[in-house]
Scaffold this motif. Sequence first.
Motif, PDB file in Angstrom:
ATOM      1  N   GLN A  85       0.801  -1.218   0.000  1.00  0.00           N
ATOM      2  CA  GLN A  85       0.000   0.000   0.000  1.00  0.00           C
ATOM      3  C   GLN A  85       0.839   1.276   0.000  1.00  0.00           C
ATOM      4  N   LEU A  86       1.906   1.299   0.781  1.00  0.00           N
ATOM      5  CA  LEU A  86       2.689   2.535   0.889  1.00  0.00           C
ATOM      6  C   LEU A  86       3.222   3.038  -0.459  1.00  0.00           C
ATOM      7  N   PRO A  87       3.724   2.169  -1.341  1.00  0.00           N
ATOM      8  CA  PRO A  87       4.224   2.674  -2.626  1.00  0.00           C
ATOM      9  C   PRO A  87       3.126   3.024  -3.637  1.00  0.00           C
ATOM     10  N   THR A  88       1.904   2.500  -3.424  1.00  0.00           N
ATOM     11  CA  THR A  88       0.887   2.626  -4.472  1.00  0.00           C
ATOM     12  C   THR A  88      -0.336   3.451  -4.091  1.00  0.00           C
ATOM     13  N   ALA A  89      -0.563   3.672  -2.803  1.00  0.00           N
ATOM     14  CA  ALA A  89      -1.777   4.380  -2.364  1.00  0.00           C
ATOM     15  C   ALA A  89      -1.763   5.833  -2.825  1.00  0.00           C
ATOM     16  N   SER A  90      -2.918   6.310  -3.218  1.00  0.00           N
ATOM     17  CA  SER A  90      -3.059   7.718  -3.566  1.00  0.00           C
ATOM     18  C   SER A  90      -2.822   8.577  -2.328  1.00  0.00           C
ATOM     19  N   HIS A  91      -3.410   8.170  -1.191  1.00  0.00           N
ATOM     20  CA  HIS A  91      -3.260   8.890   0.067  1.00  0.00           C
ATOM     21  C   HIS A  91      -3.045   7.883   1.197  1.00  0.00           C
ATOM     22  N   PHE A  92      -2.144   8.231   2.108  1.00  0.00           N
ATOM     23  CA  PHE A  92      -1.833   7.341   3.234  1.00  0.00           C
ATOM     24  C   PHE A  92      -1.964   8.143   4.529  1.00  0.00           C
ATOM     25  N   VAL A  93      -2.741   7.598   5.459  1.00  0.00           N
ATOM     26  CA  VAL A  93      -3.068   8.330   6.687  1.00  0.00           C
ATOM     27  C   VAL A  93      -2.663   7.535   7.924  1.00  0.00           C
ATOM     28  N   MET A  94      -1.974   8.208   8.826  1.00  0.00           N
ATOM     29  CA  MET A  94      -1.772   7.669  10.171  1.00  0.00           C
ATOM     30  C   MET A  94      -2.807   8.331  11.077  1.00  0.00           C
TER      31      MET A  94
END
Length: 218
Positions: A72-81
Amino acid sequence: MENQFLEAMNFRHACKTFDASKKITEEDFTAILEMGRLSPSSFGMEPWKFVVIQNSELREKLKAFTWGAQGQLPTASHFVMILTRKKSMKYGSDHVKHIMNDIKQLPADVCELYAQFYEKFQKEDFRLLESERTLFDWACRQSYIALANMMTGAATMGIDSCPIEGFDAEQTEAFIRDELKIDTEEFGASVMVAFGYRAEEPRGKSRQSIEAVTAWYN
Protein backbone atom coordinates in the motif's frame (compact mmCIF):
# COMPACT_ATOMS: atom_id res chain seq x y z
CA MET A 1 -34.37 -0.21 -3.81
CA GLU A 2 -30.78 -1.17 -3.08
CA ASN A 3 -29.49 -0.03 0.30
CA GLN A 4 -26.61 2.29 -0.63
CA PHE A 5 -24.79 1.76 2.65
CA LEU A 6 -24.85 -2.03 2.29
CA GLU A 7 -23.80 -1.63 -1.32
CA ALA A 8 -20.76 0.34 -0.16
CA MET A 9 -20.00 -2.27 2.52
CA ASN A 10 -20.01 -5.01 -0.11
CA PHE A 11 -17.79 -2.91 -2.38
CA ARG A 12 -15.24 -2.20 0.36
CA HIS A 13 -12.38 -4.60 0.84
CA ALA A 14 -8.88 -4.45 2.33
CA CYS A 15 -7.02 -3.41 -0.80
CA LYS A 16 -3.43 -4.72 -0.67
CA THR A 17 -2.16 -2.96 -3.80
CA PHE A 18 -3.57 0.12 -5.51
CA ASP A 19 -3.37 1.43 -9.06
CA ALA A 20 -0.59 3.98 -8.51
CA SER A 21 -1.56 5.88 -11.67
CA LYS A 22 -4.97 6.83 -10.25
CA LYS A 23 -5.17 9.68 -7.73
CA ILE A 24 -8.04 10.76 -5.50
CA THR A 25 -9.11 14.32 -6.19
CA GLU A 26 -8.51 16.96 -3.54
CA GLU A 27 -12.26 17.46 -3.21
CA ASP A 28 -12.94 13.76 -2.63
CA PHE A 29 -10.14 13.33 -0.13
CA THR A 30 -11.24 16.40 1.79
CA ALA A 31 -14.66 14.75 2.03
CA ILE A 32 -13.05 11.58 3.44
CA LEU A 33 -11.25 13.62 6.10
CA GLU A 34 -14.54 15.34 6.92
CA MET A 35 -16.12 11.92 7.48
CA GLY A 36 -13.46 11.29 10.09
CA ARG A 37 -13.74 14.73 11.65
CA LEU A 38 -17.53 14.50 11.98
CA SER A 39 -17.45 11.04 13.57
CA PRO A 40 -18.84 10.47 17.06
CA SER A 41 -16.59 9.89 20.06
CA SER A 42 -17.20 9.11 23.71
CA PHE A 43 -18.35 12.33 25.43
CA GLY A 44 -17.50 14.07 22.13
CA MET A 45 -13.84 14.45 23.14
CA GLU A 46 -12.42 13.95 19.61
CA PRO A 47 -9.15 12.17 20.53
CA TRP A 48 -7.89 11.86 16.96
CA LYS A 49 -5.38 13.53 14.70
CA PHE A 50 -5.25 12.60 10.99
CA VAL A 51 -1.71 12.72 9.61
CA VAL A 52 -1.59 12.45 5.81
CA ILE A 53 1.75 11.18 4.54
CA GLN A 54 2.26 11.94 0.85
CA ASN A 55 6.04 12.49 0.85
CA SER A 56 7.69 9.50 -0.89
CA GLU A 57 10.81 9.58 1.32
CA LEU A 58 8.71 9.50 4.49
CA ARG A 59 6.66 6.65 3.08
CA GLU A 60 9.83 4.69 2.31
CA LYS A 61 11.06 5.17 5.89
CA LEU A 62 7.69 4.09 7.22
CA LYS A 63 7.73 1.00 5.02
CA ALA A 64 10.83 -0.32 6.83
CA PHE A 65 8.81 -1.15 9.97
CA THR A 66 5.24 -1.21 8.66
CA TRP A 67 5.06 -4.80 7.47
CA GLY A 68 1.31 -4.57 6.91
CA ALA A 69 1.62 -1.85 4.25
CA GLN A 70 4.34 -3.14 1.95
CA GLY A 71 2.01 -3.03 -1.06
CA GLN A 72 0.00 0.00 0.00
CA LEU A 73 2.69 2.54 0.89
CA PRO A 74 4.22 2.67 -2.63
CA THR A 75 0.89 2.63 -4.47
CA ALA A 76 -1.78 4.38 -2.36
CA SER A 77 -3.06 7.72 -3.57
CA HIS A 78 -3.26 8.89 0.07
CA PHE A 79 -1.83 7.34 3.23
CA VAL A 80 -3.07 8.33 6.69
CA MET A 81 -1.77 7.67 10.17
CA ILE A 82 -4.54 8.08 12.72
CA LEU A 83 -2.99 9.31 15.96
CA THR A 84 -4.79 9.28 19.27
CA ARG A 85 -4.37 11.45 22.34
CA LYS A 86 -2.83 9.92 25.42
CA LYS A 87 -2.76 11.67 28.84
CA SER A 88 -4.84 14.61 27.65
CA MET A 89 -7.94 12.41 27.49
CA LYS A 90 -7.98 12.32 31.30
CA TYR A 91 -10.64 14.38 33.07
CA GLY A 92 -9.52 17.89 33.96
CA SER A 93 -6.92 18.13 31.17
CA ASP A 94 -6.50 21.22 29.01
CA HIS A 95 -7.85 19.30 25.99
CA VAL A 96 -10.98 18.22 27.83
CA LYS A 97 -11.57 21.79 29.03
CA HIS A 98 -10.97 23.10 25.50
CA ILE A 99 -13.58 20.76 24.05
CA MET A 100 -16.17 21.68 26.67
CA ASN A 101 -15.51 25.42 26.77
CA ASP A 102 -14.39 26.34 23.25
CA ILE A 103 -15.81 23.65 20.97
CA LYS A 104 -19.06 22.70 22.67
CA GLN A 105 -19.34 26.17 24.26
CA LEU A 106 -21.23 24.80 27.22
CA PRO A 107 -22.59 27.16 29.89
CA ALA A 108 -20.51 27.17 33.07
CA ASP A 109 -23.04 25.16 35.11
CA VAL A 110 -23.50 22.56 32.36
CA CYS A 111 -19.74 22.38 31.89
CA GLU A 112 -19.27 21.61 35.58
CA LEU A 113 -21.88 18.85 35.50
CA TYR A 114 -20.43 17.43 32.27
CA ALA A 115 -16.98 17.34 33.84
CA GLN A 116 -18.35 15.46 36.87
CA PHE A 117 -19.98 12.82 34.65
CA TYR A 118 -16.78 12.45 32.63
CA GLU A 119 -14.65 12.02 35.78
CA LYS A 120 -17.03 9.42 37.24
CA PHE A 121 -17.11 7.55 33.93
CA GLN A 122 -13.33 7.33 33.81
CA LYS A 123 -12.77 6.57 37.51
CA GLU A 124 -15.67 4.25 38.31
CA ASP A 125 -17.76 3.11 35.34
CA PHE A 126 -14.96 2.03 32.98
CA ARG A 127 -11.97 2.29 35.37
CA LEU A 128 -9.84 3.90 32.70
CA LEU A 129 -7.24 5.36 35.05
CA GLU A 130 -5.62 2.08 36.10
CA SER A 131 -2.76 2.81 33.69
CA GLU A 132 -1.83 5.21 30.91
CA ARG A 133 -2.18 2.32 28.45
CA THR A 134 -5.75 1.64 29.58
CA LEU A 135 -6.69 5.26 28.93
CA PHE A 136 -4.92 5.27 25.56
CA ASP A 137 -6.55 2.01 24.43
CA TRP A 138 -9.98 3.43 25.29
CA ALA A 139 -9.22 6.58 23.30
CA CYS A 140 -8.01 4.44 20.38
CA ARG A 141 -11.42 2.77 20.27
CA GLN A 142 -12.90 6.18 19.52
CA SER A 143 -10.42 6.69 16.67
CA TYR A 144 -11.54 3.41 15.13
CA ILE A 145 -15.03 4.86 14.75
CA ALA A 146 -13.51 7.61 12.60
CA LEU A 147 -11.50 4.98 10.70
CA ALA A 148 -14.62 2.97 9.88
CA ASN A 149 -16.57 6.02 8.76
CA MET A 150 -13.74 7.15 6.49
CA MET A 151 -13.41 3.74 4.84
CA THR A 152 -17.12 3.20 4.32
CA GLY A 153 -17.60 6.79 3.21
CA ALA A 154 -14.79 6.36 0.70
CA ALA A 155 -16.49 3.20 -0.59
CA THR A 156 -19.67 5.17 -1.32
CA MET A 157 -17.53 7.23 -3.71
CA GLY A 158 -15.97 4.18 -5.36
CA ILE A 159 -12.68 4.74 -3.50
CA ASP A 160 -10.82 1.79 -2.02
CA SER A 161 -9.04 1.58 1.31
CA CYS A 162 -7.14 -0.70 3.65
CA PRO A 163 -6.85 -0.43 7.45
CA ILE A 164 -3.37 -1.28 8.73
CA GLU A 165 -2.27 -2.40 12.20
CA GLY A 166 0.80 -4.23 10.94
CA PHE A 167 3.54 -1.97 12.27
CA ASP A 168 6.19 -1.93 15.00
CA ALA A 169 4.78 0.32 17.72
CA GLU A 170 8.11 1.51 19.13
CA GLN A 171 9.63 2.33 15.75
CA THR A 172 6.43 4.05 14.70
CA GLU A 173 6.52 6.22 17.81
CA ALA A 174 10.13 7.17 17.03
CA PHE A 175 9.08 8.02 13.45
CA ILE A 176 6.27 10.24 14.70
CA ARG A 177 8.62 12.00 17.10
CA ASP A 178 11.78 12.29 14.97
CA GLU A 179 10.47 12.53 11.40
CA LEU A 180 7.09 14.19 11.86
CA LYS A 181 8.09 16.29 14.90
CA ILE A 182 4.87 15.43 16.72
CA ASP A 183 4.86 15.27 20.52
CA THR A 184 4.63 11.56 21.40
CA GLU A 185 3.88 12.41 25.01
CA GLU A 186 0.62 13.77 23.62
CA PHE A 187 -0.12 11.46 20.67
CA GLY A 188 0.40 7.81 19.79
CA ALA A 189 -0.34 5.81 16.64
CA SER A 190 -3.55 3.82 16.83
CA VAL A 191 -3.95 2.65 13.23
CA MET A 192 -3.04 3.52 9.65
CA VAL A 193 -5.21 3.53 6.54
CA ALA A 194 -4.44 3.69 2.83
CA PHE A 195 -6.78 5.09 0.17
CA GLY A 196 -6.75 4.77 -3.60
CA TYR A 197 -8.20 2.73 -6.44
CA ARG A 198 -7.91 -1.04 -6.71
CA ALA A 199 -5.43 -2.51 -9.16
CA GLU A 200 -7.52 -5.65 -9.60
CA GLU A 201 -10.90 -6.99 -8.55
CA PRO A 202 -11.01 -8.74 -5.17
CA ARG A 203 -12.50 -12.12 -4.43
CA GLY A 204 -15.94 -12.22 -2.85
CA LYS A 205 -16.47 -11.47 0.83
CA SER A 206 -16.30 -14.28 3.38
CA ARG A 207 -18.17 -13.60 6.62
CA GLN A 208 -20.00 -15.59 9.29
CA SER A 209 -23.78 -15.77 8.91
CA ILE A 210 -26.04 -13.19 10.54
CA GLU A 211 -27.35 -15.97 12.82
CA ALA A 212 -23.84 -16.76 14.05
CA VAL A 213 -23.11 -13.20 15.16
CA THR A 214 -26.52 -12.09 16.46
CA ALA A 215 -28.43 -12.92 19.63
CA TRP A 216 -32.04 -11.82 20.22
CA TYR A 217 -33.76 -11.54 23.61
CA ASN A 218 -37.39 -10.60 22.97
